[in-house]
Enzyme design. Structure first.
Site, PDB file in Angstrom:
ATOM      1  N   LYS A   1     -15.155   0.948  13.850  1.00 57.46           N
ATOM      2  CA  LYS A   1     -13.862   0.283  14.042  1.00 57.46           C
ATOM      3  C   LYS A   1     -13.418   0.367  15.497  1.00 57.46           C
ATOM      4  O   LYS A   1     -12.878  -0.597  16.059  1.00 57.46           O
ATOM      5  CB  LYS A   1     -12.828   0.944  13.125  1.00 57.46           C
ATOM      6  CG  LYS A   1     -11.509   0.202  13.017  1.00 57.46           C
ATOM      7  CD  LYS A   1     -10.618   0.851  11.956  1.00 57.46           C
ATOM      8  CE  LYS A   1      -9.333   0.060  11.750  1.00 57.46           C
ATOM      9  NZ  LYS A   1      -8.472   0.662  10.705  1.00 57.46           N
TER      10      LYS A   1
ATOM     11  N   ASN B   1       0.842  -1.199   0.000  1.00 64.78           N
ATOM     12  CA  ASN B   1       0.000   0.000   0.000  1.00 64.78           C
ATOM     13  C   ASN B   1       0.877   1.249   0.000  1.00 64.78           C
ATOM     14  O   ASN B   1       2.109   1.150  -0.045  1.00 64.78           O
ATOM     15  CB  ASN B   1      -0.950  -0.019   1.202  1.00 64.78           C
ATOM     16  CG  ASN B   1      -0.200  -0.155   2.516  1.00 64.78           C
ATOM     17  OD1 ASN B   1       0.629   0.677   2.875  1.00 64.78           O
ATOM     18  ND2 ASN B   1      -0.487  -1.245   3.237  1.00 64.78           N
TER      19      ASN B   1
END
Length: 393
Positions: free
Chosen positions: A334, A209
């Site tokens: 989250k 990433n």
């Protein structure tokens, strides 16, 4: 404690010069970068080679010495310094500094420097108590200069009184306090993750990433400055590893997962600023794939945050939510799912909040619902905001 900090030490001519050697030694042991500037008179007491050996850097004496590379030394050192220290500081050099006289490398660099300044006087008691010296020191204090006061005792000249250079340990303690004023993590261990992991596809290709590791590095630096022991678990990074951390380098998410779970037991706080890959190829190939089309099936990687959250007890867990849409909603979800204490939510598409830039824009959301908006700030500033918020939980 002083890793990454730059100390410029000016040494003027007095018998206390020998104590400056211990100052350099202690600063180096604390992790500081030290550059020494000596006056010509100081060279009569201690050789430049002594300081050069202790500081592991070239000692500057001659303002007009030829150099191999173009470098206006008094300007470069002035800009480099986090603090400029004069120890010992004679009555003569104090008078020059108070009156803006710049006739050698020490005084010229001092005048060009905008960093914090600390002066450590050392002289005969009558010189120290003289009205002119007192006025000069008062003027420097008025400008914000700090002093490490001399002590009383038997002086080199045989007189007894105030004028002995402060002990090197006290001077280094003062420097440390000036450079790292907040030590609210002293005695704490902080686990920090940074950078992106990668997952192999074949003998040549990996999936990764855009994480640079900058945010994690800034958090590690902030924790170090505030007195913590830092365990730094990192993947790929485009910035250097902070000096002073206990470094653990990993490549895959599985390796980061194992390292974090292994080190979490000794940690008081975990800040998961790393960017582990959520998925990995289900099948990898030992040779380079050569095909006009390619279909890759993925499987889920272990969840580092959820694993630590399930066993954190009274430890504090900070996670990051790098999102491209529904920022707050996704971050709150989250936070609850991972059983974290604080989530740092940022929209990576926002101006000033990208992966490889030096700034960030974040919302800090605590488990109790409290929110703090950072605005656009440097990642180093955000790091301190995160620590402040964790310690307030």
């Amino acid at each position: 404690m002083l890793y990454g900090k730059s100390v410029v030490l000016g040494v003027s001519g007095g018998i206390a010069c020998y104590k400056a050697c211990e100052i350099v030694s202690r600063l180096k042991k604390a992790g500081a970068d030290v550059d020494v500037i000596m006056t010509e008179h100081a060279r009569e007491f201690v050789t430049p080679l002594t300081f050069q050996t202790l500081a592991k850097s070239a000692v500057v004496v001659d303002e007009f010495a030829p150099v191999k590379d173009y470098d206006v030394k008094h300007i470069s050192l002035a800009k480099k310094a986090d603090i400029f220290v004069v120890a010992p500081a004679t009555a003569n050099v104090i008078a020059k500094l108070a009156n803006g006289i710049a006739d050698d490398m020490l005084t010229t660099t001092y005048l060009a420097c905008n960093a914090q300044k600390l002066i450590c006087p050392a002289m005969n008691v009558n010189m120290y108590e003289d009205e002119t010296t007192s006025k000069n020191m008062a003027e420097l204090r008025r400008r914000g200069v700090k002093f490490c006061e001399p002590t009383e005792g038997l002086l080199a000249c045989g007189d007894i009184g105030k004028g002995r250079l402060a002990e090197p340990s006290d001077i280094v303690s003062t420097i440390t306090e000036m450079l790292t004023p907040v030590q609210d993590l002293d005695g704490k261990t902080v686990l920090v993750t940074a950078g992106g992991t990668e997952e192999s596809l074949d003998a040549v290709r990996v999936l990764t990433n855009r994480s640079s590791g900058k945010m994690g590095a800034c958090i590690a630096e902030a924790c170090l400055e505030r007195g913590a022991r830092v365990v730094f678990v990192h993947g790929n990074m485009t910035v250097g590893i902070p000096k002073g951390v206990f470094e653990i380098s990993v490549r895959t998410t599985q390796q980061m997962y194992e390292a974090c779970n292994r080190e979490f037991g000794a940690a008081d706080i975990a800040v998961l600023a790393g960017a582990p890959a959520d998925y990995r190829p289900k099948q990898t190939f030992s040779q380079k794939i050569k095909s006009d089309t390619l279909t890759v099936e993925f499987e889920k990687n272990p969840d580092i945050a959820m694993s630590l959250g399930s066993k954190k007890g009274d430890k504090k867990l900070v996670i990051f939510a790098a999102e491209t849409e529904n920022l707050i909603q996704n971050a709150i979800g989250k936070l609850a799912k991972k059983n974290a204490d604080l989530v740092v939510a940022n929209d990576v598409t926002a101006e000033g909040a990208g992966f490889d830039c030096d700034t960030n824009v974040a919302t800090l959301i605590a488990a109790d619902g409290d929110r703090t908006e950072s605005g656009k700030v440097s990642k180093r500033k955000l790091a301190d905001m995160i620590i402040d918020r964790v310690l307030a939980l």
